[in-house]
Each structure stands twice: as structure tokens, then as C-alpha cells.
Motif scaffolding. Structure first.
Motif, PDB file in Angstrom:
ATOM      1  N   TYR A 192       0.856  -1.215  -0.008  1.00 51.27           N
ATOM      2  CA  TYR A 192      -0.078  -0.073   0.061  1.00 51.27           C
ATOM      3  C   TYR A 192       0.806   1.441  -0.081  1.00 51.27           C
ATOM      4  N   LEU A 193       2.101   1.206   0.354  1.00 46.89           N
ATOM      5  CA  LEU A 193       3.098   2.185   0.626  1.00 46.89           C
ATOM      6  C   LEU A 193       3.213   2.523  -0.857  1.00 46.89           C
ATOM      7  N   ARG A 194       3.113   2.070  -2.046  1.00 45.62           N
ATOM      8  CA  ARG A 194       3.393   2.320  -3.369  1.00 45.62           C
ATOM      9  C   ARG A 194       2.428   3.606  -3.694  1.00 45.62           C
ATOM     10  N   THR A 195       1.352   3.649  -2.817  1.00 45.87           N
ATOM     11  CA  THR A 195       0.366   4.912  -3.236  1.00 45.87           C
ATOM     12  C   THR A 195       1.374   6.041  -3.262  1.00 45.87           C
ATOM     13  N   VAL A 196       2.225   6.220  -2.416  1.00 47.46           N
ATOM     14  CA  VAL A 196       3.207   7.471  -2.926  1.00 47.46           C
ATOM     15  C   VAL A 196       4.500   7.151  -3.535  1.00 47.46           C
ATOM     16  N   ASP A 197       5.056   6.046  -3.282  1.00 48.97           N
ATOM     17  CA  ASP A 197       6.457   5.485  -3.964  1.00 48.97           C
ATOM     18  C   ASP A 197       6.029   4.366  -4.772  1.00 48.97           C
ATOM     19  N   GLY A 198       5.757   4.815  -6.128  1.00 43.01           N
ATOM     20  CA  GLY A 198       5.160   3.718  -6.790  1.00 43.01           C
ATOM     21  C   GLY A 198       6.039   2.686  -7.324  1.00 43.01           C
ATOM     22  N   SER A 199       7.464   2.944  -7.157  1.00 45.90           N
ATOM     23  CA  SER A 199       8.346   2.095  -7.587  1.00 45.90           C
ATOM     24  C   SER A 199       9.140   1.303  -6.306  1.00 45.90           C
ATOM     25  N   GLY A 200       9.070   1.913  -5.318  1.00 43.78           N
ATOM     26  CA  GLY A 200       9.482   1.247  -3.967  1.00 43.78           C
ATOM     27  C   GLY A 200      10.897   1.730  -3.791  1.00 43.78           C
ATOM     28  N   ASP A 201      11.548   2.693  -4.697  1.00 49.30           N
ATOM     29  CA  ASP A 201      12.755   3.111  -4.450  1.00 49.30           C
ATOM     30  C   ASP A 201      13.096   4.130  -3.281  1.00 49.30           C
ATOM     31  N   LEU A 202      12.013   4.856  -2.882  1.00 48.82           N
ATOM     32  CA  LEU A 202      12.082   5.475  -1.600  1.00 48.82           C
ATOM     33  C   LEU A 202      12.459   4.582  -0.423  1.00 48.82           C
ATOM     34  N   LEU A 203      11.415   3.485  -0.334  1.00 46.94           N
ATOM     35  CA  LEU A 203      11.461   2.658   0.756  1.00 46.94           C
ATOM     36  C   LEU A 203      12.942   1.951   0.993  1.00 46.94           C
ATOM     37  N   LEU A 204      13.308   1.482  -0.354  1.00 45.78           N
ATOM     38  CA  LEU A 204      14.589   0.761  -0.174  1.00 45.78           C
ATOM     39  C   LEU A 204      15.801   1.968   0.291  1.00 45.78           C
ATOM     40  N   GLN A 205      15.686   3.132  -0.289  1.00 42.60           N
ATOM     41  CA  GLN A 205      16.672   3.976   0.236  1.00 42.60           C
ATOM     42  C   GLN A 205      16.584   4.430   1.736  1.00 42.60           C
ATOM     43  N   GLN A 206      15.572   4.484   2.138  1.00 43.91           N
ATOM     44  CA  GLN A 206      15.158   4.551   3.513  1.00 43.91           C
ATOM     45  C   GLN A 206      15.813   3.565   4.186  1.00 43.91           C
ATOM     46  N   HIS A 207      15.720   2.344   4.101  1.00 44.14           N
ATOM     47  CA  HIS A 207      16.227   1.222   4.738  1.00 44.14           C
ATOM     48  C   HIS A 207      17.569   1.124   4.640  1.00 44.14           C
ATOM     49  N   ILE A 208      18.194   1.419   3.600  1.00 49.59           N
ATOM     50  CA  ILE A 208      19.633   1.564   3.344  1.00 49.59           C
ATOM     51  C   ILE A 208      20.269   2.559   4.155  1.00 49.59           C
ATOM     52  N   ARG A 209      19.535   3.663   4.180  1.00 50.88           N
ATOM     53  CA  ARG A 209      19.922   4.959   5.235  1.00 50.88           C
ATOM     54  C   ARG A 209      19.889   4.401   6.614  1.00 50.88           C
ATOM     55  N   ILE A 210      18.950   3.856   7.092  1.00 54.12           N
ATOM     56  CA  ILE A 210      19.012   3.317   8.460  1.00 54.12           C
ATOM     57  C   ILE A 210      20.008   2.106   8.871  1.00 54.12           C
ATOM     58  N   ALA A 211      20.283   1.208   7.642  1.00 53.62           N
ATOM     59  CA  ALA A 211      21.215   0.146   7.883  1.00 53.62           C
ATOM     60  C   ALA A 211      22.881   0.963   8.105  1.00 53.62           C
ATOM     61  N   ASP A 212      22.891   1.924   6.947  1.00 54.53           N
ATOM     62  CA  ASP A 212      24.385   2.739   6.972  1.00 54.53           C
ATOM     63  C   ASP A 212      24.642   3.264   8.077  1.00 54.53           C
ATOM     64  N   ALA A 213      23.710   3.838   9.002  1.00 56.19           N
ATOM     65  CA  ALA A 213      23.797   4.719  10.098  1.00 56.19           C
ATOM     66  C   ALA A 213      24.126   3.615  11.334  1.00 56.19           C
ATOM     67  N   VAL A 214      23.338   2.487  11.355  1.00 59.46           N
ATOM     68  CA  VAL A 214      23.533   1.497  12.280  1.00 59.46           C
ATOM     69  C   VAL A 214      25.014   0.838  12.155  1.00 59.46           C
ATOM     70  N   MET A 215      25.373   0.663  11.050  1.00 64.23           N
ATOM     71  CA  MET A 215      26.773   0.015  10.736  1.00 64.23           C
ATOM     72  C   MET A 215      27.820   0.631  10.840  1.00 64.23           C
ATOM     73  N   SER A 216      27.683   2.434  10.588  1.00 65.16           N
ATOM     74  CA  SER A 216      28.883   3.315  10.783  1.00 65.16           C
ATOM     75  C   SER A 216      28.865   3.657  12.121  1.00 65.16           C
ATOM     76  N   GLY A 217      27.844   3.344  13.211  1.00 64.97           N
ATOM     77  CA  GLY A 217      27.883   3.776  14.585  1.00 64.97           C
ATOM     78  C   GLY A 217      27.452   5.250  14.881  1.00 64.97           C
ATOM     79  N   ASP A 218      26.655   5.637  13.885  1.00 63.99           N
ATOM     80  CA  ASP A 218      26.058   6.973  14.173  1.00 63.99           C
ATOM     81  C   ASP A 218      24.688   7.160  14.775  1.00 63.99           C
TER      82      ASP A 218
END
Length: 273
Positions: A192-218
Motif C-alpha cells: 500500500y505504501l506504493r501509493t506514494v512511492d510507486g517504484s519502491g525506490d524510496l523505501l529501499l533508500q530509507q532502509h539503506i540509510r537506516i542500516a548505514d547509520a547503524v553499521m557506521s555507529g552514528d
């Protein structure tokens, strides 16, 4: 389950039953042995702990009496259901009928995940980071392949892995129950989130950002990324609901116009004098 053997360590001679029970308790309270996990056999535990089988049997019996373990005859010994359901079926149905409760759920998740993600950035071990990195790669591959089912499953596992990396036992147990509801589609379907993010790109980038911050210790960036992600989820659903509301009115107007056009005499009729 033989793959759980590596979780257990040899026990010293003193207070053997207590030490066996305490080691299993610690694995349960830390969320390492989750509800429903099947323990190795008495023989395997005896070998791993390097103690006699009667001592292992006594420890397991004690934990069963405490309600931490459940023995299924002919099947084995399992970790009992400890945290219970986050909501009863009746409450779930009630929430489904009252949509505003969904936003309470998001509000709760935002605060808990922001806290957990900050802790994960501060406390995550190399093993935690490896688990997060592996799931991110799975999300990327599922996205490229357009595999929505795998993407949805990996989404929940990523959030679970990050909460696990917080090393806060209370968060781990509570959020596991919440994610179970999410995975079963009680509150929403990720598609249902694709209502705004039709491709799913935004969701993926958000998850990558979260993971990168955790793995970099920020910690600061990790918390901000988690909050931004849940803000996006909320915004998506509000936009989607508004679009559905407008579409419902549009259909009613269309139906009204079609009905009026089909009955012009009624529309122009005047009371007789």
C-alpha cells in the motif's frame, strides 16, 4: 535443533543444575532463544554442557515448572510462549473497524524504533552488522527482481535485526510481538505504501540509510533515519486515504449524473397546479 548447539557452553562442577538453568534462562531473556525454539536433546545438551544427563534433565524440569519451557512428548523441549499476543483477536478486529488506531500504532512504532535504532548504532557487534548488511543485500536484490513477497519479508527481518542489535531485552521481546502483527498484515500491507512511492525506490533508500547509520555507529543519524522512515509511512497512508476518499466521492457523483441523465423527466418535473 543441532544448529543451536553452539549457543551452549560447558558448565563448571559447582551448582550444576543452577548453572545449566541459568545459562538457558539468559538465552531466553536476551531473545537468543525465541518463543517456540526447539532445544537440542538431553543427550546433546549433556555433551555440550559437559555434565550428566540427569543434571540436564533436572534443569529442564525446573525451567518447565517455571513456565519457561514446554515439553511435547515425542517432539522435544521448546521455549514456551512468554510475551503473549500484543493484541487479542477481538482487539485486532476493533482496531480494523476504527482506522485512527492505525496511527496510534505508527506513533508507538516510531518512538520504539527510533530508540532501538539509536541503541543499535551504539551497541551493535560485528555479527549484528553482518546480519543487517546481509538483509540489505537481500532487499536490493528483491527490489531489482520486482519480488514483492521477498521484499516484504526482508523488510520485517531488517527491523527485527536492528532491534536485536539494540541488545535491550525488553525492546527485543516487545517489538517481536509488534512485528508479528505487521508481518501478518494486521495493520497494513507494505504494498500500500506504493501509493506514494510507486517504484519502491524510496523505501529501499530509507532502509539503506537506516542500516548505514547503524553499521557506521552514528546514533543521531540512525534515530533520524528511523523517524523519517515512519513519517514517510504515515504520510503515505494519509495520502492514500485521501485519494480513496476523493475517488469514492467521484464515483458517487458519476453515478448521480448517470441516474439524472437516464431520468430527465424526473429532473425537470414540476408540481402540477
Amino acid at each position: 535443533m543441532n544448529d543451536l548447539n553452539s549457543l551452549f557452553e560447558p558448565i563448571a562442577a559447582e551448582s550444576v543444575v543452577d548453572l545449566v538453568a541459568n545459562q538457558i534462562e539468559n538465552l531466553i531473556v536476551q531473545g537468543i532463544l525465541p518463543e517456540g525454539a526447539r532445544l537440542p536433546s538431553e543427550r546433546e545438551l549433556s555433551e555440550k554442557f559437559d555434565v550428566s544427563r540427569p543434571k540436564v534433565r533436572d534443569a529442564l524440569k525446573r525451567l518447565e515448572e517455571l513456565g519457561l519451557l514446554h515439553v511435547r512428548h515425542g517432539e522435544g523441549t521448546f521455549v514456551a510462549q512468554l510475551s503473549g499476543q500484543a493484541m487479542t483477536p477481538a482487539l485486532i478486529d476493533l482496531y480494523a473497524r476504527h482506522g485512527m488506531a492505525f496511527y496510534d500504532y505508527l506513533e508507538y512504532r516510531k518512538e520504539q524504533e527510533a530508540f532501538a535504532t539509536r541503541l543499535a548504532a551504539e551497541r551493535s557487534t560485528p555479527s549484528d552488522k553482518a546480519a543487517v548488511a546481509e538483509i540489505i543485500e537481500e532487499l536490493k536484490q528483491a527490489h531489482e527482481a520486482g519480488d514483492l513477497d521477498t521484499s516484504e519479508q526482508a523488510d520485517v527481518r531488517l527491523h527485527t535485526a536492528i532491534v536485536n542489535a539494540s541488545h535491550n531485552a525488553m525492546l527485543i521481546h516487545m517489538m517481536r510481538s509488534i512485528y508479528d502483527l505487521t508481518q501478518r498484515g494486521v495493520f497494513y500491507n507494505r504494498r500500500y505504501l506504493r501509493t506514494v512511492d510507486g517504484s519502491g525506490d524510496l523505501l529501499l533508500q530509507q532502509h539503506i540509510r537506516i542500516a548505514d547509520a547503524v553499521m557506521s555507529g552514528d546514533p543521531g543519524e540512525a534515530e533520524a533515519a528511523a523517524r523519517d522512515h515512519l513519517d514517510f509511512v504515515e504520510m503515505s497512508f494519509r495520502i492514500g486515504e485521501e485519494r480513496e476518499r476523493r475517488e469514492a466521492f467521484a464515483k458517487k457523483r458519476k453515478l448521480a449524473l448517470e441516474t439524472t441523465a437516464a431520468s430527465p423527466g424526473q429532473a425537470n418535473s414540476r408540481p402540477s397546479k
